[in-house]
Design an enzyme around this catalytic site. Sequence first.
Site, short mmCIF file in Angstrom:
data_model
loop_
_atom_site.label_atom_id
_atom_site.label_comp_id
_atom_site.label_asym_id
_atom_site.label_seq_id
_atom_site.Cartn_x
_atom_site.Cartn_y
_atom_site.Cartn_z
N ALA A 58 -71.23 -18.39 0.67
CA ALA A 58 -70.68 -18.16 1.98
C ALA A 58 -70.45 -16.74 1.94
CB ALA A 58 -69.81 -19.52 3.10
N GLY B 261 -73.28 -23.67 -0.06
CA GLY B 261 -73.96 -23.20 1.22
C GLY B 261 -75.58 -22.96 0.92
N GLU C 259 -76.96 -25.49 -0.65
CA GLU C 259 -77.40 -26.62 0.31
C GLU C 259 -78.18 -26.51 0.98
OE1 GLU C 259 -73.19 -28.57 2.00
OE2 GLU C 259 -73.49 -26.53 1.91
N GLU D 182 -67.23 -25.65 -3.17
CA GLU D 182 -65.78 -26.29 -2.13
C GLU D 182 -64.16 -26.69 -2.41
OE1 GLU D 182 -70.37 -25.89 -0.27
OE2 GLU D 182 -68.94 -26.60 -2.25
#
Length: 694
Positions: free
Chosen positions: A61, A100, A103, A123
Amino acid sequence: MSVTYRRDGRIGVITIDNPPVNALSQAVRAGLVQAAADFAADDRAQAAVILCAGRTWVAGADISEFGKPPAEPFLPDVIAAIEGLDKPVVAALHGTALGGGLELALGAHARIAVPTARMGLPEVTLGLLPGAGGTQRLPRLVGLEPALKAITSARQIPAPEAADLGLVDRIADGDLTSAAIALAEELAGQAPRRTGELPAPAADPAVAGALKTQLSQSARGQIAQATAVDVVTEGLALPFAEGMAMERAAFRALMDSPQRAALIHAFFAERAVSHLPEIEGVDPRPLDRIGVIGGGTMGAGIAVVALLAGLDVTLVERDADAGTKAQATVAKLLDGSVKRGKLDAARRDVILSGSFRTDADYAALGQADLIVEAVFESMEVKEQVFRTLDQVAKPGAVLATNTSYLDVNRIAEATGRPADVIGLHFFSPAHVMRLLEVVVADRTAPEVVATGFTLAKRLKKIAVRAGVCDGFIGNRILSHYRAAVDAMVLDGASPYQIDRALVDFGFAMGPYAVSDLAGLDIGYMTRQRKAADRHPRDRVPVFADRLYEQGHLGRKTGRGYYIHGDAAPQEDPELAPLLEQVRADLGITPRSFSDDEIVARTMAAMVNEAARVVDDGTALRPLDVDVVMLNGYGFPRWRGGPMHWADRQGLQAILDDIRCFAAADDHFWQPADLLSDLVADGRGFADLNEGTKP
């Protein structure tokens, strides 16, 4: 533009270019949605690749957006848009694919990686769980148990292992872009393989239960890991869309948790400590050749961490035999790095044959850019070492002492070049512990300070600036809260109850287990050193002196507060009668303590002294204290550090505790001026961090 789309023959090429780490900013997310739409509308494109410019795939992120209201498009929607395309998309991974970023790759229809790529979902280190499909897509690719372990451990998975697991479909042979386009050519015209449409692995309550039992110890007190296990296992039993909704709800709940706030504070604090006005724009001195004086545990550890960082190291010992022993210690530590996969055997051999040497003559340090003294903790010994260094070190060499407590100003005055002298307080084991206190003496030159921070960065350590005082930041605070727990033992508490209460609070170890690990002789020598200046009302831990006198020095002798053997440490049945005798000799009537009172007294002592450390400038900001205590003293990271914890508790409550404790001992329990002032002004420690660069 952060994201661009072009076509190469029949392959669409989507490129993310958001240096330095291609973070998933709002602009990148919006650009990906637009690029996906452009690819979908491009009738001549039959497959696509997603590439990242620069040194890495998307590494997570955008930290500049942390703490701000989320902005559309949201990452789960971006990934869903890519996964839902009717033409296959290949993610081409290099560098690190984290959080992310991974992901996003899971939302593509195939993945290819260079052999050196690493990927993971970290995370939980921020008190969160993957919130953009990681809990639901990863298990569909790699299976339940590998996914659970990856998510709860936050570890980075090397590309070859990822290929074995099925996380990536292919390892690139040669140029990544060419290999990714070739894979896209193979898939062109085929139906996309959507990760979210793959069958979910079967539930395995035994696997989930065993992992949660393990996490109750390894992640004691933390909520993100156990929540992640539940979301993975329960979500996979639902249709994919419902599992995604469960993941998102859990993610939002964790976002609002105190643990997430504490872990985010720790994350930013560790980035802020190196931003110092005094070295802004100051160039460090050259840093290629390192000298180390002393080949014991600390000196050998310093040598090893420098060697692993690619530095040339000369270690000086008192004679040839001691040098041979130091050489063996360094070799053993490097062998450990090989076994852990941190170093290959060939590189170890090159280091031992070319980058490292021992000598018994200080003259061998004549060309060193920086010399670290790591000898016995005695002012007289250290002064002699620095007088010798003053004669042999080249002009401009940085002269550093690794002292844990002693006056760096006095050590500097033993030389004719005090501007070149600095304290570099490594923590043991030096090749493992991340913290480095950079102790700035009164006459230390700014470029020498800058060199200390540059060295820390090169060694992959977190450097915190400290002023000169007895114990600097960490050991000074430690001595204060250790005095508080020792006083409780004198008054009737069991060392074992204190250890249990503080471990339950979240500390990695209790103070008496730590004493056994370090050696009770360390504390004894410190008390002896400070005895002449002791206040008549200071409470001396007589029981600790008795153990030292009996030769019970902790793990090194097999007995201290605990009995040590092949099994886990055991409580010593002879300690209770020793304590009873000490109390009787001192005329103390013992009383009981609750676990809550133990924690309250320990934390009040820690916060109170930390406030003084900030107030007198030994630490620049409260966040510097938090970083020291988190990385050097086992303070629970998920509580953010003592200053962050104090703000969450309320400074008024802590001040009230101190005033209450002072009713019985107004010598030790004197409120720090800064703590009283902050309460009076309605402010917190965090207000003193404002304006600090992350």
